[in-house]
Design a protein around this motif. Sequence first.
Motif, PDB file in Angstrom:
ATOM      1  N   TYR A 118     -23.758  17.010  31.337  1.00 29.99           N
ATOM      2  CA  TYR A 118     -23.257  18.137  31.330  1.00 29.99           C
ATOM      3  C   TYR A 118     -23.776  19.115  30.263  1.00 29.99           C
ATOM      4  O   TYR A 118     -23.908  20.329  30.206  1.00 29.99           O
ATOM      5  N   ALA A 119     -24.479  18.306  29.049  1.00 28.67           N
ATOM      6  CA  ALA A 119     -25.089  19.022  28.127  1.00 28.67           C
ATOM      7  C   ALA A 119     -26.576  19.253  28.327  1.00 28.67           C
ATOM      8  O   ALA A 119     -27.464  18.534  27.803  1.00 28.67           O
ATOM      9  N   GLY A 120     -26.807  20.036  29.114  1.00 21.24           N
ATOM     10  CA  GLY A 120     -28.356  20.558  29.611  1.00 21.24           C
ATOM     11  C   GLY A 120     -28.999  19.375  29.973  1.00 21.24           C
ATOM     12  O   GLY A 120     -30.097  19.231  29.588  1.00 21.24           O
ATOM     13  N   ASP A 121     -28.425  18.510  30.475  1.00 21.12           N
ATOM     14  CA  ASP A 121     -29.171  17.398  31.263  1.00 21.12           C
ATOM     15  C   ASP A 121     -29.399  16.352  30.143  1.00 21.12           C
ATOM     16  O   ASP A 121     -30.439  15.537  30.701  1.00 21.12           O
ATOM     17  N   ASP A 122     -29.036  16.401  29.254  1.00 16.12           N
ATOM     18  CA  ASP A 122     -29.541  15.386  28.077  1.00 16.12           C
ATOM     19  C   ASP A 122     -28.549  14.023  28.045  1.00 16.12           C
ATOM     20  O   ASP A 122     -27.189  14.181  27.817  1.00 16.12           O
ATOM     21  N   ILE A 123     -28.971  13.245  28.186  1.00 13.49           N
ATOM     22  CA  ILE A 123     -28.016  11.869  28.666  1.00 13.49           C
ATOM     23  C   ILE A 123     -27.514  11.497  26.969  1.00 13.49           C
ATOM     24  O   ILE A 123     -26.378  11.091  27.450  1.00 13.49           O
ATOM     25  N   VAL A 124     -28.277  11.547  26.141  1.00 12.75           N
ATOM     26  CA  VAL A 124     -27.746  10.796  24.724  1.00 12.75           C
ATOM     27  C   VAL A 124     -26.610  11.928  24.422  1.00 12.75           C
ATOM     28  O   VAL A 124     -25.413  11.506  23.882  1.00 12.75           O
ATOM     29  N   LEU A 125     -26.984  13.100  24.264  1.00 14.19           N
ATOM     30  CA  LEU A 125     -25.913  14.161  23.912  1.00 14.19           C
ATOM     31  C   LEU A 125     -24.644  14.200  24.726  1.00 14.19           C
ATOM     32  O   LEU A 125     -23.708  14.256  24.358  1.00 14.19           O
TER      33      LEU A 125
END
Length: 287
Positions: free
Chosen positions: A33-40
């Motif tokens: 959900y965080a801009g398609d950022d896996i780590v974040l």
Amino acid sequence: MTSSVQHTGAGSYPKVRRMKFRFGQPEPMTKYYAGDDIVLSHLVALLSAVFPPGEESFIRSVRRFADQITDPVLKKRVAAFIGQEAVHGQQHGMLNEQLFALGYPLQQVVSRQHRLVQQAERLAPPAAHLAITAAAEHYTAVLAARVLSSSEIQALAGDPEVRNLLNWHALEELEHKSVAFDVYRAVDGPEWLRIAVMSVLYAFTIPVVGLGVLASIVADPDAWRPVTVARQSYRLARGPIVRGLLSEIQVYLRPGFHPDDVDTAALLRQWQTELFGADGALVDRVR
């Protein structure tokens, strides 16, 4: 015992807002959900998972000294602190339910966190427990100021309701940032213990959180994209959330430090208006 405590903003108290966020409405949350950022996405999910047991522990640490507080202003600030922290835990619990459903391996984290917190509380002297709370509140206040002052971090949040939750939580962390610290001072908590506790947190928090995020990613088969994860990890480490964080935390180690030495008053007023003014973005989330 010290009967009163000096602090800035003595005529105002943190406001307890009974919130109800609408995660997954009207559109369902996407997994990253965080801009398609896996780590974040995993970082925010991990922090959200540890907030409810953490907030409960913070409340207990302050309540243990409630009968020693004689300053009526501090008593009211403590009551508001407890109210705000209770609502934080509740609302993060609601987000966690959404994240569980999306496949985040957080149930084990929450269960383990509860056990570890309870064991630590049994072993730690009450003053050390309160010192841990005061130090943790400085960490969250520093992160809160970063969240609210950086347009780049605002853009990273991705899901709008998760952003709303984080902005509200950040605002209230700034509103009560000095309460646990002032309780610690009011009951004559030793300065050496305050600094020693933060020294340990200063050394271990980022490595422990980093390992937690890595473990969360490893337990998520959809996240097994080594090149992507490596690139996103580097971007997170070099970005506005982490870059320079320790230097802002470090001021807590200075003898005589007080959280109000870091002036966040203007930022606080700005976001109180933006979120809860007459046309505030979150007025309709208050029950």
